[in-house]
Scaffold this active site. Structure first.
Site, short mmCIF file in Angstrom:
data_model
loop_
_atom_site.label_atom_id
_atom_site.label_comp_id
_atom_site.label_asym_id
_atom_site.label_seq_id
_atom_site.Cartn_x
_atom_site.Cartn_y
_atom_site.Cartn_z
N SER A 224 0.84 -1.19 0.00
CA SER A 224 0.00 0.00 0.00
C SER A 224 0.89 1.25 0.00
O SER A 224 1.68 1.45 -0.92
CB SER A 224 -0.96 -0.05 1.19
OG SER A 224 -1.96 0.93 1.08
N ASP A 318 -9.45 -4.71 -5.34
CA ASP A 318 -8.93 -3.69 -4.43
C ASP A 318 -9.82 -2.45 -4.51
O ASP A 318 -9.97 -1.85 -5.56
CB ASP A 318 -7.49 -3.35 -4.84
CG ASP A 318 -6.80 -2.41 -3.86
OD1 ASP A 318 -7.47 -1.85 -2.98
OD2 ASP A 318 -5.57 -2.24 -3.99
N HIS A 352 -7.63 -5.33 -1.08
CA HIS A 352 -6.47 -4.49 -0.81
C HIS A 352 -5.44 -5.20 0.07
O HIS A 352 -4.24 -4.97 -0.08
CB HIS A 352 -6.90 -3.18 -0.15
CG HIS A 352 -5.80 -2.18 -0.01
ND1 HIS A 352 -5.16 -1.64 -1.11
CD2 HIS A 352 -5.21 -1.63 1.09
CE1 HIS A 352 -4.23 -0.79 -0.69
NE2 HIS A 352 -4.23 -0.77 0.63
#
Length: 405
Positions: A224, A318, A352
């Protein structure tokens, strides 16, 4: 004989290794329910249950006996008791930052397939452990032995503190791995208004100078926000050989990034573009500006400057970062620049969060910027398969480019 749970001894030490479970001493074709539960370091309870039928010999082997419909999972899923764990309180993520103590997984076998547990027939406890060593502004994990090891810096997302679990597991697989904190830890700022690449350069130099880190370059594993930091390091710093980006942007996000006399602004983000579902949970898929369009391209990381090999790992579901789109467009851009140092691994039904194998699914969580409940994405079975597939791919990627340089 009385029923008993048998665990494979080889699976007692590594969290990411398969766990062999068998129950002996049952009646032929006896129906039982297997329940697993654990509490994480925040005290949150996670549980899963599955319905099984013993074989004609009175033994239940999860590697051979499929789970029947009606439980947390069905089918032949030997690791289902781990990856199907669900929080008792909704929207909780399994917390594991300090790896000094292992996870303790409780296994219980109950009679029958009723909605309420039947008579307890057998139980056992299983420890899933990590490895930990060293201390700086980060945590260094070293494999056993004295020879130099390929080195990796692991940078987590925008949650603050120090996240150790990936680094610990990579050390179990032969990598000297530095889990790096970059805010809200020790003497680091709790809410930084800007980040300085010099801090990450210091961590890089520490690894390059460490006697047990094999040179001449190191690898970066970023998740991320940690992924865009890793890509920026590869673009501006030397001696970075390989970068694996887990569901990351290809632009600076959340906080501006400074290096020497240059500042890369953070990609614009607009909460007003979030959708709200029937449960009052945000879908933030469209809140980040497109980094390939003005004014977002001011935040775009100059990937063409990176000499490292780049591995983009993306979940097609995601809902925080359009990671598949970003990776695809970034690779098109690199190809147009005459570069071929990239590859993409794309996983359907994966959101995610992409954790090591057998971590429970975390489809909804607090958005790191808006601090509101938001959809992270992911479907249980697809997510589990992605975990199992991608973890050895990451190791193979780093082994190839860190050992052969």
């Amino acid at each position: 004989m009385a029923p008993a749970v048998r665990l494979s001894p080889a699976a007692r030490s590594l969290f990411d290794e398969p766990l062999a479970i068998a129950v002996q001493g049952l009646a032929p074709r006896q129906q039982v329910t297997l329940r697993t539960s654990l509490r994480d370091e925040a005290g949150e309870l996670f549980q899963a249950c599955a319905r099984y039928q013993a074989g004609d010999d009175g033994e239940l082997d999860l590697a051979r006996c499929p789970a029947l419909p009606g439980g947390s999972f069905s089918g032949l899923e030997p690791m289902g008791p781990l990856w199907a764990l669900q929080p008792q309180q909704p929207f909780r993520r399994l917390v594991k930052r300090d790896v000094r103590s292992p996870f303790r997984l409780q296994l219980e076998v109950f009679e029958g397939h009723g909605d309420a547990p039947g008579r307890l027939l057998a139980q056992a406890q299983h420890e899933r452990a990590f490895l930990r060593d060293g201390k700086i502004w980060a945590m260094l994990f070293l494999p056993p032995g004295e020879d130099p090891f390929p080195g990796i810096i692991d940078i987590h997302g925008y949650i603050g503190g120090l996240s150790e679990h990936r680094a610990s597991l990579l050390a179990n697989h032969g990598f000297a791995t530095l889990a790096l904190a970059y805010f809200s830890y020790e003497n680091l700022p709790r809410e930084p208004t800007e980040l300085h690449l010099e801090y990450f350069e210091e961590a890089l130099n520490y690894m390059l100078q460490h006697p047990q880190v094999k040179g001449p370059g190191v690898g970066l594993l970023g998740y991320s926000k940690g992924a865009d930091l890793s890509l920026a390091m590869a673009a501006f710093l030397k001696n970075i050989t390989a970068v694996a980006s887990l569901n990351g942007p290809v632009a600076t996000t959340v906080i501006p990034l400074c290096y020497k006399d240059k500042t890369i602004p953070s990609l614009p983000i607009d909460e007003q573009l979030a959708k709200v579902n029937d449960s009052n949970i945000l879908d933030c898929s469209d809140t980040l500006s497109d980094p390939f369009q003005a004014p977002g391209n001011q935040s775009l990381i100059p990937l063409e400057k990176a000499e490292a090999q780049l591995l983009f790992i993306v979940g097609q579901d995601d809902h925080v970062v359009k990671s598949e789109y970003y990776a695809t467009e970034a690779c098109k851009y690199l190809q147009a620049q005459g570069k071929d140092n990239f590859q993409i691994l794309s996983y359907p039904g994966t959101g995610h969060c992409i954790d090591p194998p057998f971590f429970p699914l975390y489809p909804i969580g607090k958005h790191p910027v808006f601090d509101k409940w938001a959809v992270l994405g992911g479907e249980l079975r697809a997510y589990s398969k992605a975990q199992v597939h991608v973890w050895p791919q990451i190791q193979a990627f780093f082994n190839k480019y860190l050992n052969d340089n």
